[in-house]
Design a protein around this motif. Structure first.
Motif, mmCIF file in Angstrom:
data_model
loop_
_atom_site.group_PDB
_atom_site.id
_atom_site.type_symbol
_atom_site.label_atom_id
_atom_site.label_comp_id
_atom_site.label_asym_id
_atom_site.label_seq_id
_atom_site.Cartn_x
_atom_site.Cartn_y
_atom_site.Cartn_z
ATOM 1 N N ASP A 151 -15.622 38.952 -11.880
ATOM 2 C CA ASP A 151 -16.583 37.902 -12.231
ATOM 3 C C ASP A 151 -17.195 38.198 -13.589
ATOM 4 O O ASP A 151 -17.787 39.271 -13.775
ATOM 5 C CB ASP A 151 -17.691 37.854 -11.175
ATOM 6 C CG ASP A 151 -18.803 36.878 -11.508
ATOM 7 O OD1 ASP A 151 -18.526 35.867 -12.169
ATOM 8 O OD2 ASP A 151 -19.958 37.153 -11.111
ATOM 9 N N SER A 184 -11.847 33.716 -0.509
ATOM 10 C CA SER A 184 -12.092 32.272 -0.464
ATOM 11 C C SER A 184 -13.083 31.863 0.616
ATOM 12 O O SER A 184 -13.660 30.775 0.541
ATOM 13 C CB SER A 184 -10.767 31.536 -0.236
ATOM 14 O OG SER A 184 -10.149 31.988 0.965
ATOM 15 N N GLN A 243 -21.080 33.673 -3.433
ATOM 16 C CA GLN A 243 -19.956 32.752 -3.231
ATOM 17 C C GLN A 243 -19.432 32.246 -4.569
ATOM 18 O O GLN A 243 -18.220 32.211 -4.813
ATOM 19 C CB GLN A 243 -20.385 31.569 -2.369
ATOM 20 C CG GLN A 243 -20.623 31.871 -0.903
ATOM 21 C CD GLN A 243 -21.063 30.633 -0.149
ATOM 22 O OE1 GLN A 243 -20.756 29.513 -0.522
ATOM 23 N NE2 GLN A 243 -21.816 30.847 0.923
ATOM 24 N N LEU A 244 -20.356 31.834 -5.436
ATOM 25 C CA LEU A 244 -19.958 31.312 -6.740
ATOM 26 C C LEU A 244 -19.336 32.404 -7.604
ATOM 27 O O LEU A 244 -18.410 32.139 -8.385
ATOM 28 C CB LEU A 244 -21.160 30.699 -7.445
ATOM 29 C CG LEU A 244 -21.722 29.426 -6.800
ATOM 30 C CD1 LEU A 244 -22.986 28.978 -7.507
ATOM 31 C CD2 LEU A 244 -20.682 28.307 -6.795
ATOM 32 N N GLN A 291 -15.831 32.732 -6.496
ATOM 33 C CA GLN A 291 -15.041 31.589 -6.957
ATOM 34 C C GLN A 291 -14.713 31.721 -8.443
ATOM 35 O O GLN A 291 -13.598 31.427 -8.873
ATOM 36 C CB GLN A 291 -15.784 30.286 -6.698
ATOM 37 C CG GLN A 291 -14.929 29.039 -6.902
ATOM 38 C CD GLN A 291 -13.737 29.027 -5.970
ATOM 39 O OE1 GLN A 291 -13.883 29.117 -4.750
ATOM 40 N NE2 GLN A 291 -12.533 28.938 -6.531
ATOM 41 N N ARG A 292 -15.679 32.175 -9.228
ATOM 42 C CA ARG A 292 -15.407 32.392 -10.656
ATOM 43 C C ARG A 292 -14.293 33.414 -10.845
ATOM 44 O O ARG A 292 -13.403 33.252 -11.689
ATOM 45 C CB ARG A 292 -16.677 32.869 -11.377
ATOM 46 C CG ARG A 292 -17.746 31.806 -11.570
ATOM 47 C CD ARG A 292 -18.826 32.254 -12.543
ATOM 48 N NE ARG A 292 -19.577 33.408 -12.094
ATOM 49 C CZ ARG A 292 -20.722 33.354 -11.404
ATOM 50 N NH1 ARG A 292 -21.237 32.182 -11.062
ATOM 51 N NH2 ARG A 292 -21.358 34.458 -11.057
ATOM 52 N N ASP A 296 -10.946 31.908 -9.800
ATOM 53 C CA ASP A 296 -10.516 30.928 -10.801
ATOM 54 C C ASP A 296 -9.979 31.611 -12.057
ATOM 55 O O ASP A 296 -9.124 31.056 -12.765
ATOM 56 C CB ASP A 296 -11.676 30.004 -11.185
ATOM 57 C CG ASP A 296 -12.051 29.035 -10.076
ATOM 58 O OD1 ASP A 296 -11.241 28.869 -9.130
ATOM 59 O OD2 ASP A 296 -13.137 28.446 -10.144
#
Length: 265
Positions: free
Chosen positions: A27, A55, A65-66, A69-70, A73
């Motif tokens: 991240d 996930s 969570q974010l 996700q970063r 991604d």
């Protein structure tokens, strides 16, 4: 002694709690994540808890969570997570604990996962959704490859389960001080001293307390009764707030981490 035991033995001699810093691996991207991890280590973190992006992170609040996700991604994978640890080991011997979920361990093959983690330089494994009653395969693999295990005690954990949890853990016990998920809170949870005392009746291992601890004063409050204090969301928020300034992010993170570390003294 292993690196985890050495870290807690040192902080015990220094009459302070260990500061356990949580960051999500990858991240917001691999290079920035490596710099961010090095920043919190430079700031004095005694243990690095490295979240393996997933996930479906059931124990994590929105902030983490974010972060996951970063990382996903940006192309973070299990292999890249191990590479991150190897890069950290080039300059640091601070203990690293993988904060992960069982599907990530199982899908890679339990023994393969544990062996690879150990070879990369990971010291401990905290598998959030794996209770000790169902952890025989993981426990056997960790014992074989000398990877320490960390298990969770929650406010809702019945006293009857504490001996089993204490017997399964070989690194430290993580007391989740709040029901629910990770995240910044205005004040620390009640009854932490009583909970830590109850856990210590069933283990000689260190007890670290996390979930909802986000300021220097809160760290100081928990450090009075726990062997370690875990802070995650307050650090991850610094990353989120500096996504447009990735070059300057490590310096900002180091300042925040140093302030929190001071609370553990």
């Amino acid at each position: 002694m292993d690196r985890i035991a050495q870290a807690f033995a040192r902080t015990r001699r220094e009459k302070r709690a260990a500061f356990v810093a949580y960051l999500c691996a990858g991240d917001p991207d691999f290079d920035t994540s490596l710099a961010a991890c090095r920043a919190v280590l430079d700031a004095g973190a005694d243990v690095l808890e490295l979240g393996v992006p997933f996930s479906d992170p059931l124990a994590d609040g929105l902030t983490n969570q974010l972060a996951a996700q970063r990382a996903l991604d940006a192309g973070m994978t299990a292999a890249r997570g191990l590479e991150l640890v190897r890069r950290l080991r080039e300059k640091s011997q601070v203990p690293i604990v993988f904060y992960t979920y069982y599907n990530l361990v199982f899908s890679n093959g339990v023994e393969n996962y544990v062996r690879a983690a150990k070879e990369a330089g990971v010291d401990g494994l905290l598998t959030l959704d794996l209770p000790p009653e169902e952890a025989d395969e993981v426990l056997a693999a960790c014992a074989k490859h000398d990877l320490k295990t960390v298990f969770i005690v929650a406010p809702t954990t019945p006293a009857s389960r504490l001996p089993r949890i204490g017997a399964a853990a070989t690194g430290f016990i993580y007391y989740v001080s709040r029901e629910g998920v990770t995240g910044v809170r205005d004040q620390v949870a009640a009854n932490i001293p009583e909970a830590v005392a109850r856990i210590r009746q069933h283990t000689a291992l260190p007890v670290a307390v996390g979930f909802g601890i986000s300021t220097r004063d809160q760290v100081k409050q928990v450090a009075k009764v726990a062997d370690g204090v875990v802070v995650g969301s307050a650090l991850v928020n610094v990353i989120k707030e500096n996504l447009d300034n990735r070059a300057g992010l490590p310096a900002r993170l180091r300042i925040t981490a140093a302030d929190l570390v001071a609370g553990a003294a």
